[in-house]
Motif scaffolding. Sequence first.
Motif, PDB file in Angstrom:
ATOM      1  N   LYS A  70       2.061   5.178  10.128  1.00 23.31           N
ATOM      2  CA  LYS A  70       2.167   6.975  10.378  1.00 23.31           C
ATOM      3  C   LYS A  70       3.354   7.816  11.175  1.00 23.31           C
ATOM      4  CE  LYS A  70      -1.591   8.383  13.717  1.00 23.31           C
ATOM      5  NZ  LYS A  70      -2.551   7.779  14.560  1.00 23.31           N
ATOM      6  N   GLU A  71       4.215   7.160  11.578  1.00 24.13           N
ATOM      7  CA  GLU A  71       4.546   8.176  11.734  1.00 24.13           C
ATOM      8  C   GLU A  71       5.662   9.079  10.777  1.00 24.13           C
ATOM      9  OE1 GLU A  71       9.332   8.272  13.731  1.00 24.13           O
ATOM     10  OE2 GLU A  71       7.757   6.392  14.795  1.00 24.13           O
ATOM     11  N   ASN A  72       5.219   8.635   9.740  1.00 27.09           N
ATOM     12  CA  ASN A  72       6.421   8.956   8.562  1.00 27.09           C
ATOM     13  C   ASN A  72       4.877  10.058   7.703  1.00 27.09           C
ATOM     14  OD1 ASN A  72       8.823   9.013   8.643  1.00 27.09           O
ATOM     15  ND2 ASN A  72       9.150   6.741   7.048  1.00 27.09           N
ATOM     16  N   ILE A  73       3.657   9.706   8.051  1.00 27.61           N
ATOM     17  CA  ILE A  73       3.366  10.816   7.099  1.00 27.61           C
ATOM     18  C   ILE A  73       2.583  11.809   7.740  1.00 27.61           C
ATOM     19  CG2 ILE A  73       0.513  10.635   7.432  1.00 27.61           C
ATOM     20  CD1 ILE A  73       1.082   7.267   5.742  1.00 27.61           C
ATOM     21  N   ALA A  74       2.426  11.306   9.616  1.00 29.75           N
ATOM     22  CA  ALA A  74       2.201  12.908  11.103  1.00 29.75           C
ATOM     23  C   ALA A  74       3.727  13.475  10.320  1.00 29.75           C
ATOM     24  CB  ALA A  74       2.734  11.493  11.834  1.00 29.75           C
ATOM     25  N   LEU A  75       4.887  12.918  10.349  1.00 29.06           N
ATOM     26  CA  LEU A  75       5.458  14.163   9.562  1.00 29.06           C
ATOM     27  C   LEU A  75       5.697  15.175   8.252  1.00 29.06           C
ATOM     28  CD1 LEU A  75       8.564  15.380  10.328  1.00 29.06           C
ATOM     29  CD2 LEU A  75       9.624  13.292   8.938  1.00 29.06           C
ATOM     30  N   SER A  96       1.291  -1.003  -0.088  1.00 26.97           N
ATOM     31  CA  SER A  96       0.420   0.108   0.071  1.00 26.97           C
ATOM     32  C   SER A  96       0.546   1.285   0.111  1.00 26.97           C
ATOM     33  CB  SER A  96      -1.017   0.044   1.285  1.00 26.97           C
ATOM     34  OG  SER A  96      -0.351  -0.237   2.070  1.00 26.97           O
ATOM     35  N   VAL A  97       0.162   2.253  -0.461  1.00 28.49           N
ATOM     36  CA  VAL A  97       0.987   3.644  -0.138  1.00 28.49           C
ATOM     37  C   VAL A  97       1.188   3.813   1.578  1.00 28.49           C
ATOM     38  CG1 VAL A  97       0.596   5.911  -1.001  1.00 28.49           C
ATOM     39  CG2 VAL A  97       0.160   4.323  -2.470  1.00 28.49           C
ATOM     40  N   TYR A  98       0.269   3.597   2.135  1.00 30.46           N
ATOM     41  CA  TYR A  98       0.651   3.481   3.260  1.00 30.46           C
ATOM     42  C   TYR A  98       2.068   3.516   3.986  1.00 30.46           C
ATOM     43  CZ  TYR A  98       0.191   3.418   8.779  1.00 30.46           C
ATOM     44  OH  TYR A  98       0.157   2.473   9.809  1.00 30.46           O
ATOM     45  N   ASP A  99       2.368   1.615   3.245  1.00 31.39           N
ATOM     46  CA  ASP A  99       4.067   0.726   3.559  1.00 31.39           C
ATOM     47  C   ASP A  99       4.485   1.709   3.136  1.00 31.39           C
ATOM     48  OD1 ASP A  99       2.247  -1.092   5.230  1.00 31.39           O
ATOM     49  OD2 ASP A  99       2.247  -1.987   3.737  1.00 31.39           O
ATOM     50  N   LYS A 100       4.592   2.349   1.232  1.00 29.42           N
ATOM     51  CA  LYS A 100       5.801   2.518   0.814  1.00 29.42           C
ATOM     52  C   LYS A 100       5.665   3.862   1.624  1.00 29.42           C
ATOM     53  CE  LYS A 100       3.532   0.804  -3.198  1.00 29.42           C
ATOM     54  NZ  LYS A 100       3.658   0.970  -5.434  1.00 29.42           N
ATOM     55  N   PHE A 151      -5.574   6.364   6.191  1.00 34.82           N
ATOM     56  CA  PHE A 151      -7.121   5.279   6.538  1.00 34.82           C
ATOM     57  C   PHE A 151      -6.396   5.414   4.134  1.00 34.82           C
ATOM     58  CE2 PHE A 151     -11.536   5.531   4.582  1.00 34.82           C
ATOM     59  CZ  PHE A 151     -11.219   4.092   4.716  1.00 34.82           C
ATOM     60  N   ALA A 152      -6.824   6.556   3.714  1.00 30.83           N
ATOM     61  CA  ALA A 152      -6.589   6.832   2.411  1.00 30.83           C
ATOM     62  C   ALA A 152      -5.546   5.984   1.388  1.00 30.83           C
ATOM     63  CB  ALA A 152      -6.615   8.433   2.247  1.00 30.83           C
ATOM     64  N   PHE A 153      -4.765   5.780   2.252  1.00 36.45           N
ATOM     65  CA  PHE A 153      -3.368   5.441   1.907  1.00 36.45           C
ATOM     66  C   PHE A 153      -3.274   3.879   1.990  1.00 36.45           C
ATOM     67  CE2 PHE A 153      -0.747   9.659   2.053  1.00 36.45           C
ATOM     68  CZ  PHE A 153      -2.167  10.059   0.103  1.00 36.45           C
ATOM     69  N   GLY A 154      -4.003   3.376   2.205  1.00 33.20           N
ATOM     70  CA  GLY A 154      -4.163   1.990   2.964  1.00 33.20           C
ATOM     71  C   GLY A 154      -3.776   1.741   4.118  1.00 33.20           C
TER      72      GLY A 154
END
Length: 171
Positions: free
Chosen positions: A64-69, A56-60, A106-109
């Motif tokens: 969460k930590e990197n998305i939050a940053l 998923s894009v979330y994993d790529k 959520f949107a990124f998987g």
Amino acid sequence: MSFADKIQQNKGLSLAFGGLLAAGGLAYYFFNKHRDERGSDEVQKLCPHSAKKVQSVYDKLGGKENIALAVTKFYDKVLKDDRVKHFFKHTDMKHQTKQQTNFLCFAFGGPNNYVGKNMKDGHKGMNIDDSQFNAIVELLAQTLTEMGVPQDVIGEIAAICEPLRKDICFQ
């Protein structure tokens, strides 16, 4: 030509790409959901690529930590940008950052911890136009590029964001 201009110019391509991503996700879900019932060999015959885990894009993005940053850095840019900063004039940015992080996860998987409004209700009456939507996409792409996210992943993210335009703009 900016990233946002490319998205606008290739709107149909972005929507088609988003449709392909959705179809691929449904196929992955269907075949992997029934893996235990059918056995790996039978699923492999039905869909030779289903045995490969789709990342998923979330994993790529590293979770969460990197998305939050990324969201924090993104809002740093947004709050300095004359095209869009006025939308956040009376916004609790700590809450906004948390909500946006949960929504994007959520949107990124990733996990669904988003408890906010849907996009249409959340942007109702804001009178956001296409140029402002494009500015947000551009700032997000700049942020991700600066963080070293590969362009193909940024393209996947753009494909996820583009269908939201209809619920966010001109309400």
